[in-house]
Design an enzyme around this catalytic site. Structure first.
Site, PDB file in Angstrom:
ATOM      1  N   SER A 149      -9.191   8.946   5.795  1.00 19.70           N
ATOM      2  CA  SER A 149      -8.444   9.386   6.980  1.00 19.70           C
ATOM      3  C   SER A 149      -8.172  10.893   6.999  1.00 19.70           C
ATOM      4  CB  SER A 149      -7.125   8.603   7.091  1.00 19.70           C
ATOM      5  OG  SER A 149      -7.390   7.231   7.234  1.00 19.70           O
ATOM      6  N   ARG A 193     -10.155   3.938   3.294  1.00 20.13           N
ATOM      7  CA  ARG A 193     -10.758   5.150   3.831  1.00 20.13           C
ATOM      8  C   ARG A 193      -9.826   6.318   3.529  1.00 20.13           C
ATOM      9  NH1 ARG A 193      -9.904   1.858   8.530  1.00 20.13           N
ATOM     10  NH2 ARG A 193      -7.819   2.225   9.340  1.00 20.13           N
ATOM     11  N   ASP A 206       0.357   4.258   3.563  1.00 15.68           N
ATOM     12  CA  ASP A 206      -0.031   3.488   4.750  1.00 15.68           C
ATOM     13  C   ASP A 206       0.655   2.115   4.767  1.00 15.68           C
ATOM     14  OD1 ASP A 206      -1.310   2.940   7.105  1.00 15.68           O
ATOM     15  OD2 ASP A 206      -3.210   2.379   6.188  1.00 15.68           O
ATOM     16  N   ASN A 241      -2.555  11.461  13.744  1.00 14.87           N
ATOM     17  CA  ASN A 241      -1.334  10.699  14.072  1.00 14.87           C
ATOM     18  C   ASN A 241      -0.564  11.461  15.141  1.00 14.87           C
ATOM     19  OD1 ASN A 241      -0.535   9.991  10.548  1.00 14.87           O
ATOM     20  ND2 ASN A 241      -1.758   8.773  11.964  1.00 14.87           N
ATOM     21  N   ASN A 296       3.473   1.264   6.972  1.00 13.68           N
ATOM     22  CA  ASN A 296       4.857   1.208   7.480  1.00 13.68           C
ATOM     23  C   ASN A 296       4.968   0.371   8.755  1.00 13.68           C
ATOM     24  OD1 ASN A 296       5.475   2.977   5.467  1.00 13.68           O
ATOM     25  ND2 ASN A 296       5.690   4.774   6.766  1.00 13.68           N
TER      26      ASN A 296
HETATM   27  C1  FPP Z   1       1.177   5.330   7.883  1.00 12.83           C
HETATM   28  O1  FPP Z   1       1.594   4.007   8.164  1.00 12.83           O
HETATM   29  C2  FPP Z   1       2.350   6.159   7.710  1.00 12.83           C
HETATM   30  C3  FPP Z   1       2.645   7.237   8.485  1.00 12.83           C
HETATM   31  C4  FPP Z   1       1.795   7.697   9.590  1.00 12.83           C
HETATM   32  C5  FPP Z   1       3.899   7.970   8.269  1.00 12.83           C
HETATM   33  C6  FPP Z   1       4.313   8.119   6.838  1.00 12.83           C
HETATM   34  C7  FPP Z   1       5.712   8.509   6.835  1.00 12.83           C
HETATM   35  C8  FPP Z   1       6.629   8.122   5.913  1.00 12.83           C
HETATM   36  C9  FPP Z   1       6.316   7.338   4.718  1.00 12.83           C
HETATM   37  C10 FPP Z   1       8.052   8.475   6.082  1.00 12.83           C
HETATM   38  C11 FPP Z   1       8.287   9.899   6.370  1.00 12.83           C
HETATM   39  C12 FPP Z   1       8.364  10.760   5.161  1.00 12.83           C
HETATM   40  C13 FPP Z   1       8.486  12.077   5.334  1.00 12.83           C
HETATM   41  C14 FPP Z   1       8.690  12.974   4.201  1.00 12.83           C
HETATM   42  C15 FPP Z   1       8.351  12.636   6.684  1.00 12.83           C
HETATM   43  P1  FPP Z   1       1.227   3.383   9.577  1.00 12.83           P
HETATM   44  O2  FPP Z   1       2.330   3.698  10.517  1.00 12.83           O
HETATM   45  O3  FPP Z   1      -0.111   3.862  10.012  1.00 12.83           O
HETATM   46  O4  FPP Z   1       1.225   1.872   9.211  1.00 12.83           O
HETATM   47  P2  FPP Z   1       0.285   0.740   9.845  1.00 12.83           P
HETATM   48  O5  FPP Z   1      -1.113   1.028   9.372  1.00 12.83           O
HETATM   49  O6  FPP Z   1       0.843  -0.500   9.246  1.00 12.83           O
HETATM   50  O7  FPP Z   1       0.434   0.817  11.321  1.00 12.83           O
END
Ligand code: FPP
Length: 240
Positions: A195, A193, A25, A73, A27
Site C-alpha cells: 500500500s 500488500r 490495518d 487514504n 481498524n
Molecule cells: C487502516 O485501517 C488504518 C488507518 C487508515 C488509520 C490508522 C490510524 C490509527 C491506528 C490511529 C491513529 C494514530 C495516529 C498516531 C494518528 P482501515 O481503516 O483501513 O481498516 P479496514 O481495512 O478494516 O477498513
C-alpha cells in the site's frame, strides 16, 4: 554467530530487529464487527499504537515506524473519517509534546505536511527539533505515500542542481534520511500488500503479515514476530 549486516553475504538471523515498521490495518473492520462506526476503530487503534510503541521501546527496539495515514487514504476516504484520524493525530502530538522532556524518544513525522495548518506544522517541527538527540526513534507516517516521497526526493535533488543521482543522493533526500531501513515490516488486518509504504526503504526488509486486526494487536504478538525474525536468514541478494 549472530551477524546482521547489510552489505555482504554473511547475513544471518539471531539478532533482534533494530527497526520495526507497522502497517496498522483493520481498524474499520474491527469497528464494523462491533456494529460501531469506523472512527471507533481508529480510537481503539490509536490506543494500541501508543501501547505498542511503548512496549517496543521497553524491549529495546531502537526504531519504530507506523503508517498512520496514507496520501491515498487522505484523498479517497470520507472527510469525517479523515478528520477523526487527524484529531487522534493532534491528540498524540499534544501528548508527545507533554512527555518529550522526560522521554528518551525522538519523534519524526514522514509525509506531506501541506495538509496541516501552519500551527500544527510548526508544532510537528518543534517536537522533531526538541527530541532530535534522543536514543529511540518513532517515525509517524502521516499523509505519506512512497511514490510521492520518491518524486519529491528527485525534485529536491534537481532543484539543488543535480543532473543525475546516485542511490546515496536519493537517500539523503527521502523523508527518512539518516534513518536505517526497517528490518521487518508488519502488516495486520489480513491483507498482503505494501500500500505505497516505504517503497525505497523496504527493498530488503523482511515482511510479516498477520490476520489480527490492529485494535486487537498485542505485545505477545510483537514477541512472536521478533522470535520469527530471529530465525530468518537475511542475505541481501547474496548466495546462501
Ligand atoms: C487502516 O485501517 C488504518 C488507518 C487508515 C488509520 C490508522 C490510524 C490509527 C491506528 C490511529 C491513529 C494514530 C495516529 C498516531 C494518528 P482501515 O481503516 O483501513 O481498516 P479496514 O481495512 O478494516 O477498513
Amino acid at each position: 554467530m549472530a551477524v546482521n549486516k547489510t552489505d555482504g553475504a554473511e547475513c544471518t538471523g539471531g539478532t533482534a530487529p533494530r527497526h520495526i515498521a507497522f502497517i496498522m490495518d483493520g481498524n474499520g473492520r474491527w469497528a464494523k464487527k462491533r456494529g460501531m462506526p469506523r472512527e471507533y476503530g481508529h480510537v481503539q487503534g490509536a490506543k494500541v499504537f501508543r501501547r505498542i510503541v511503548e512496549y517496543c521501546g521497553d524491549i529495546g527496539i531502537e526504531i519504530v515506524t507506523v503508517y498512520a495515514l496514507s496520501t491515498e487514504n487522505y484523498a479517497k476516504r470520507p472527510k469525517s473519517e479523515i478528520n477523526a484520524i487527524l484529531n487522534l493525530f493532534e491528540e498524540y502530538l499534544g501528548d508527545a509534546e507533554r512527555d518529550a522532556p522526560s522521554r528518551d524518544l525522538r519523534v519524526c513525522f514522514i509525509g506531506d505536511r501541506s495538509i496541516f495548518s501552519p500551527d500544527i506544522a510548526e508544532r510537528m517541527s518543534a517536537l522533531e527539533r526538541m527530541t532530535q538527540n534522543r536514543g529511540k526513534r518513532l517515525n509517524v507516517a502521516i499523509n505519506y505515500g512512497g511514490r510521492a516521497e520518491l518524486v519529491a526526493a528527485v525534485n529536491k535533488l534537481i532543484a539543488a542542481g543535480k543532473k543525475s543521482v546516485t542511490e546515496a543522493d536519493l537517500e539523503t533526500a527521502l523523508y527518512t534520511a539518516g534513518c536505517p531501513d526497517p528490518d521487518i515490516i508488519v502488516r495486520t488486518g489480513a491483507e498482503m500488500r505494501m500500500s505505497n509504504f516505504l517503497l525505497w526503504q523496504s527493498a530488503y526488509s523482511e515482511l510479516y503479515f498477520i490476520d489480527t486486526l490492529w485494535p486487537d494487536f498485542s505485545e505477545r504478538e510483537v514477541d512472536k514476530i521478533i522470535a520469527d525474525y530471529k530465525g530468518r536468514k537475511r542475505r541481501y541478494g547474496a548466495a546462501e
